[in-house]
Structures are given as structure tokens and as C-alpha cells.
Design an enzyme around this catalytic site. Sequence first.
Site, PDB file in Angstrom:
ATOM      1  N   TRP A   1       0.870  -1.186   0.000  1.00 16.51           N
ATOM      2  CA  TRP A   1       0.000   0.000   0.000  1.00 16.51           C
ATOM      3  C   TRP A   1       0.907   1.236   0.000  1.00 16.51           C
ATOM      4  CZ3 TRP A   1      -2.079   2.568   4.921  1.00 16.51           C
ATOM      5  CH2 TRP A   1      -3.061   3.513   4.607  1.00 16.51           C
TER       6      TRP A   1
ATOM      7  N   ASP B   1      -0.381  -5.606   9.205  1.00 15.27           N
ATOM      8  CA  ASP B   1      -1.373  -4.566   8.921  1.00 15.27           C
ATOM      9  C   ASP B   1      -2.608  -5.267   8.358  1.00 15.27           C
ATOM     10  OD1 ASP B   1      -2.865  -2.380   8.393  1.00 15.27           O
ATOM     11  OD2 ASP B   1      -1.558  -1.540   6.842  1.00 15.27           O
TER      12      ASP B   1
ATOM     13  N   LYS C   1     -13.003  -0.789   6.055  1.00 19.80           N
ATOM     14  CA  LYS C   1     -13.567  -1.620   4.981  1.00 19.80           C
ATOM     15  C   LYS C   1     -14.537  -2.636   5.550  1.00 19.80           C
ATOM     16  CE  LYS C   1      -9.609  -0.066   3.390  1.00 19.80           C
ATOM     17  NZ  LYS C   1      -9.143   0.694   2.305  1.00 19.80           N
TER      18      LYS C   1
HETATM   19  C1  LMR Z   1      -6.640   1.796  -0.857  1.00 20.57           C
HETATM   20  O1  LMR Z   1      -5.573   1.178  -0.901  1.00 20.57           O
HETATM   21  O2  LMR Z   1      -7.197   2.216  -1.889  1.00 20.57           O
HETATM   22  C2  LMR Z   1      -7.309   2.031   0.449  1.00 20.57           C
HETATM   23  O3  LMR Z   1      -6.538   1.525   1.469  1.00 20.57           O
HETATM   24  C3  LMR Z   1      -7.752   3.419   0.654  1.00 20.57           C
HETATM   25  C4  LMR Z   1      -6.637   4.366   0.986  1.00 20.57           C
HETATM   26  O4  LMR Z   1      -6.849   5.209   1.864  1.00 20.57           O
HETATM   27  O5  LMR Z   1      -5.577   4.330   0.390  1.00 20.57           O
END
Ligand code: LMR
Length: 415
Positions: free
Chosen positions: A145, A226, A262
Amino acid sequence: MRRFLGRRWMSTSTVGWWDNVGPAPKDPLLSITEAFLADNHPEKINLGVGAYRDDEGKPIVLQCVRDAEARIAGTEYLESLSRQGSLKLVMESVKLAYGENSGIVKEGKFAGVQAISGTGACRLFAELQRRFQPDSRIYLPVPTWSNHHNIWRDAQVPQRTFQYYNPASKGIHFAALMDDIKNAPNRSFFLLHPCAHNPTGIDPTDEQWREISYLFKVKNHFPFFDMAYQGFASGDLKKDAQAIHIFLDDGHLIGCAQSFAKTMGLYGQRVGCLSVLCVDKNQATAVKSQLQHIARAMYSNPPVHGALLVSTILGDPGLKSMWVKEVKVMSDRLMKMRNALRVNLENLGSALTWEHITNQVGMFWYSGLNPEQVDRLRNEFHIYMTHDGRISMAGVTTGNVDYLANAIHEVTKSG
Ligand code: LMR
């Protein structure tokens, strides 16, 4: 202009305090929504940000949340929570992660605090890491992420990466991952996604998790999980916490960030939990007090409303079982859309293979589309996704899956 002020001539022009400030880089995820909203095309599709949508493409409020809202209506919750946040929220969250009957939870050998969703939990942990393990680094999977990089950068913890994804197989690069774990200095910190890996949708098998856990033990590494999507990988909350249980069985003292954004559709409420397992209760008390101390300077207290909703749902057997079913409905819809997209692409006679759509799990399909193909999808078909080809399956519906499959087929025809 110069004016005589008292005994001296002074310039009265405005001083540019922020002349040195340029615009911040655009967030690769949030900026997609902005571009999508500015597009007026009737068939536009947002496959960018990972937020659940129903089959009409609409955000939903879970029934368990509506019922919890009704129950807490009128609660006197305008006072700030204590700095540790809602105790009930923390207890219920750790039970979800470590198991109802976990000895660690029963014996109180953990430092747990309510956090500002998963991001806030990661940020608190990163700060704890910098303060109390100042020579350590964080190893992040490639890819991860994008905000993980921002979070540990802002906490000034040096970052390293470990291999995770194999573009050739569109699956996990297990041998390379194990090599990187082995070659990292002993006692390194690693960030792991226990389920529904973001962005790839690829999780290690249980057997692979056992091997990872064993190697972590040998190397004395610290596993930080996470967990933003518990229940979205398999539809089963317990099954999705299996990686954590494997590490617990091996006696690891882990850290865990949890988010209810989520899984309960509480995106705007920012409810989460950070827990850090400790050798005994005394250590847990000390670590918890440090986490509270860090939070105090950042934002004082976490917000109350969302925490009340989550603890009401998790603390009530009826509401909890309603929630468990609703998680399954969300996860099933994502899987149904994966199947539909794959079948559509195969029926169009695409020469490429599309098994990875259904081999991957959770919210995201790491499509393998290249940046040029992503640009063509946006410019020619008004379909929005991140530049790395990550597709949020939540944006796919019965109504748009044909259009999407056709568009993907068009841009992938030549290779
Ligand atoms: C994503 O990866 O799209 C989600 O976790 C939302 C975000 O805040 O990045």
C-alpha cells in the site's frame, strides 16, 4: 512601500513566509477519485480507491451499523475518551485478531490502544519503533500500500524492501521473499499483510506462512501485521486471521494494526486498533503508556462515535453474527465479479490468460496491465485505476462488467 515606523523605515509589503513551499505530490490513490469525479462520461468506472460498493456501484451502510446506531442513539458520548480509547473496542478487536480464547488476551500480555483507523495504528507503531528501536529499519513488501512508505518516512524510520510479487507468474515470489527475509540483519522489523494483500490480492498459503514464521524465529525478526481487510479474502474472519495464529503458535511477539473502515464500511469514522504483544503485563503497561503518550501529542484522544458503533456490534452476539454475514456478502460479491470478469474476457477470445483474476483474493486484482494500457483505459474508456494496474474489484458491477471486459480486451489485444 516603505513607511516611517517609530525610529526606523520599515517595509510594509507582505513577507512571503511560504515562498519556499511547492505543491505536494498527488496521492496516487486519492487523486484517482478526483479525476473520476471530474469526468462526465456516462459509462465512467472508478476502480481506484479500495472502498466497497454494492452491485449498483453505491457505498453501503451495513445493517449491523444501522442497528448499532439505533442502540447508541442518545448515549452521552460527547466527553473525550480516555487516552487509551474505548477499552471495549480494544478488547473486542484483539479477540478478532488473536482469537476469542487467546491466552495473550486473557492474561493481558498486550498493549492495545484505539487508533485512527489502520493508518493511525501504523503511524503510532512507526513512532514507537523509532523511539524505542532507533537503529531499526522497516522492511516493506514490493509492492505494498503506497501509504506505508509515507507513514514510516514521516516517522523517520529508514525503509528497506523485500520481494513479494512475481510479475511473470502474477503470484507470490516465495523463494525471493524467503531470501530477503534471510538476508536482512537479525532483529529486523517487517510489515506483513495477513490477508487480502494490498495491492496484489496474493496471500501466502498456510504452509508458506509457517515457513515464513519459522524463518522469522530463526532470525529474531519482528512481524508487524497490517490487517485492513479481515474477512475480505475468504469471507471468513477466523480464516483470514490464520497467518497471525501461525505466528502466535510459534511464540512470536507481534504487532498488529486493525481497521474497521472496509470491514464495517466505516470509512469516515476512522476506527482502528493497535496492539503490541509483550512478554508480561508490566511490559504491556509500559508500552501502552508510551503509545498513549505518543497519541497525546499527535491528536490527544481518538474520536468516540465510530468506536461506540464497533464495540456495540462486536460486543453483542446478535449484531456480531449479522456483521459476520454481511462481511461474507461483501466478499462473495467481489468473488462473483472476479468470475464474471474472467469469463467475459475468455469469451471475448482474448489470447491472454486470466486465471490470476480468480486466483487473487480480496478487494484488489493486480491485473498486470502496463501504464500505457492503464492510460488508454482512462482516456478512451473512462475507466480509472492506479498506474500500477491495480483494480478495485469493488468498482465492478453486474452492470459494468461487460463494458470493462471489452475495454480491457481492446487495450490488451496487441500484447
Ligand atoms: C486503498 O488502498 O485504496 C485504500 O486503502 C484506501 C486508501 O486510503 O488508500
